[in-house]
Scaffold this active site. Structure first.
Site, PDB file in Angstrom:
ATOM      1  N   LYS A 150      -8.996   4.687  -5.434  1.00 39.79           N
ATOM      2  CA  LYS A 150     -10.381   4.708  -5.918  1.00 39.79           C
ATOM      3  C   LYS A 150     -10.867   6.117  -6.275  1.00 39.79           C
ATOM      4  CE  LYS A 150     -13.610   4.923  -1.942  1.00 39.79           C
ATOM      5  NZ  LYS A 150     -12.773   5.005  -0.733  1.00 39.79           N
ATOM      6  N   HIS A 206     -11.409   5.314   9.253  1.00 36.58           N
ATOM      7  CA  HIS A 206     -11.773   6.350   8.281  1.00 36.58           C
ATOM      8  C   HIS A 206     -12.860   7.212   8.903  1.00 36.58           C
ATOM      9  CE1 HIS A 206     -12.625   8.528   4.673  1.00 36.58           C
ATOM     10  NE2 HIS A 206     -11.828   7.781   3.936  1.00 36.58           N
ATOM     11  N   GLU A 240      -4.580   7.856   4.264  1.00 37.35           N
ATOM     12  CA  GLU A 240      -5.063   7.412   2.946  1.00 37.35           C
ATOM     13  C   GLU A 240      -5.864   8.509   2.256  1.00 37.35           C
ATOM     14  OE1 GLU A 240      -7.427   4.101   4.151  1.00 37.35           O
ATOM     15  OE2 GLU A 240      -5.731   2.804   4.552  1.00 37.35           O
TER      16      GLU A 240
HETATM   17  C1  LIG Z   1     -12.400   5.927   0.052  1.00 31.73           C
HETATM   18  C2  LIG Z   1     -11.367   5.586   1.031  1.00 31.73           C
HETATM   19  C3  LIG Z   1     -10.297   6.477   1.256  1.00 31.73           C
HETATM   20  C4  LIG Z   1     -10.202   7.837   0.617  1.00 31.73           C
HETATM   21  O1  LIG Z   1     -11.069   8.721   1.233  1.00 31.73           O
HETATM   22  P1  LIG Z   1     -11.027  10.295   0.921  1.00 31.73           P
HETATM   23  O2  LIG Z   1     -12.140  10.801   1.749  1.00 31.73           O
HETATM   24  O3  LIG Z   1     -11.216  10.474  -0.527  1.00 31.73           O
HETATM   25  O4  LIG Z   1      -9.711  10.813   1.391  1.00 31.73           O
HETATM   26  C5  LIG Z   1      -9.319   6.069   2.132  1.00 31.73           C
HETATM   27  N1  LIG Z   1      -9.368   4.880   2.765  1.00 31.73           N
HETATM   28  C6  LIG Z   1     -10.376   4.008   2.574  1.00 31.73           C
HETATM   29  C7  LIG Z   1     -10.347   2.705   3.289  1.00 31.73           C
HETATM   30  C8  LIG Z   1     -11.416   4.330   1.715  1.00 31.73           C
HETATM   31  O5  LIG Z   1     -12.437   3.479   1.552  1.00 31.73           O
END
Ligand SMILES: *Cc1c(COP(=O)(O)O)cnc(C)c1O
Length: 378
Positions: A47, A184, A260
């Site tokens: 994303k 996260h 991620e």
């Molecule tokens: C948006 C998102 C990410 C990426 O986050 P960053 O802060 O850009 O590294 C990873 N995992 C999930 C589930 C997300 O929603």
């Protein structure tokens, strides 16, 4: 970092607004991540920037992927679809996690044949997965503190740690297998304590799950790894040192660790070049209007709480100016305190480190198309 003279040349050749993606930087970011976090496989969060050329370069550099919709899944799958059937199946969890805890029934039906790894965080979702994607493997998304992150990501998703093992048990009773946990800590997380707290929470869930007969095998430490937008961001190396120590202390070697990273992989890879299309003095302040704005590449100003300094190629004494995008909406404001020299109509300006959460949410508002994308060092 692309040289200024090079940027000017590219803008002359391709026109503006121009979004220049340097693939050398992408490859370097994957290499840095792997070097400093050798135990952690990066699943790039698509994303942040879903350009298929970016996905391809990251794939070749050894990244795996976090997707959150069927179109994102297919962009990544494009890279593995030519593998022999047997290999592809063995490969899919290594390469893709579907990390959106809420999935529509239709999406689950579409995903099921791929036997994907998906996240969940509630009982309703277990029922949906049992019915529509019984071949999926599961990772439970935990709610963890997001204190001090630039973008908060914990109010919408995540199971309370106290409910976690009940949710794992419920999934097993529904005939599904829970492989592990995910969380996260919030995007652009410069408060590294969030990671430490989240890892400790996850470790306690691992222990409780084990005591109730569920052996978890995988830990997904999510995204949040900060991009070096300014000197206040501590180096990645410092975060990695902290993470490595906690991972070693809390999780035995056989536990597979993934992450991620979205922003970290792409933010520094892109520069936006735009052109001054108008100027005016309003209430004693110099205002510039440029041909890209917050409905386009600067969307992160609104959606990502991110400020992108606007810089000029031109030298000379600077003053504080306002910079606006091209649309008729007053919301289309890029910055009210940009330090710029005196610019003329037609002069070029640029913003660096604008690869994440930028072009991905460009619209066609007011009839202005998204910036042209140019890939270099591919
Ligand atoms: C948006 C998102 C990410 C990426 O986050 P960053 O802060 O850009 O590294 C990873 N995992 C999930 C589930 C997300 O929603």
């Amino acid at each position: 970092m692309v040289m200024q003279s090079m940027l000017k040349k590219l803008a002359k050749e391709h026109g503006t607004p121009l979004f220049v993606v340097d693939h050398k930087v992408l490859r370097n970011n994957v290499a840095q991540f792997k070097k400093y976090l050798p135990r952690v496989q990066p699943y790039y969060a698509v994303k942040a920037n879903s350009d298929p050329a970016i996905v391809k370069t990251l794939y070749k550099a050894g990244a795996s992927f976090d997707v959150a919709s069927m179109p994102e899944f297919l962009i990544v799958h494009e890279n593995i679809k030519n593998l022999p059937e047997k290999e592809r199946q063995a490969y899919i969890w290594d390469k893709i996690i579907y990390a959106n805890p809420i999935k529509a029934n239709e999406t689950l039906v579409e995903l099921d044949p791929y036997k994907p790894l998906v996240t969940y965080d509630n009982y309703e979702e277990i029922e949906k997965i049992r019915k529509y994607a019984p071949h999926a493997g599961l990772a439970l998304r935990l709610k963890v503190p997001n204190t001090g992150a630039m973008v908060e990501l914990s109010s919408k998703f995540g199971a309370a740690p106290g409910e976690a093992v009940n949710l794992i048990e419920a999934a097993h009773k529904a005939g599904l297998i829970v492989e592990g946990l995910s969380f996260h800590v919030g995007s652009q997380c410069t408060n590294f304590e969030n990671y430490v707290q989240a890892l400790n929470l996850a470790a306690s869930v691992f222990r409780e799950a084990k005591s109730r007969g569920y052996q978890l095998k995988l830990l997904d430490i999510g995204g949040g790894f900060p991009a070096p937008y300014d000197d206040n961001v501590e180096p990645f190396k410092a975060l990695a040192r902290k993470l490595n120590a906690e991972l070693k202390r809390l999780f035995p070697k056989e536990i597979e660790i993934l992450a991620e990273p979205g922003r970290f992989m792409v933010a520094t890879s892109a520069t936006l070049i735009a052109k001054v299309i108008g100027k005016a003095e309003r209430d004693g302040k110099q205002c510039y209007y440029i041909n890209d704005g917050v409905y386009h590449t600067y969307s992160g100003v609104i959606f990502d709480h991110c400020h992108y300094p606007v810089k000029a190629f031109k030298k000379g004494p600077t003053r504080i100016c306002a910079v606006f995008g091209p649309t008729c909406d007053a919301l289309d404001t890029i910055g009210l305190s940009e330090e710029l020299p005196d610019l003329e109509r037609g002069d070029l300006v640029y913003s660096e480190n604008i690869g994440a959460y930028s072009h991905a949410s460009s619209t066609w508002f007011n009839g202005f198309p998204p910036a042209k994308v140019l890939h270099i060092n591919q």
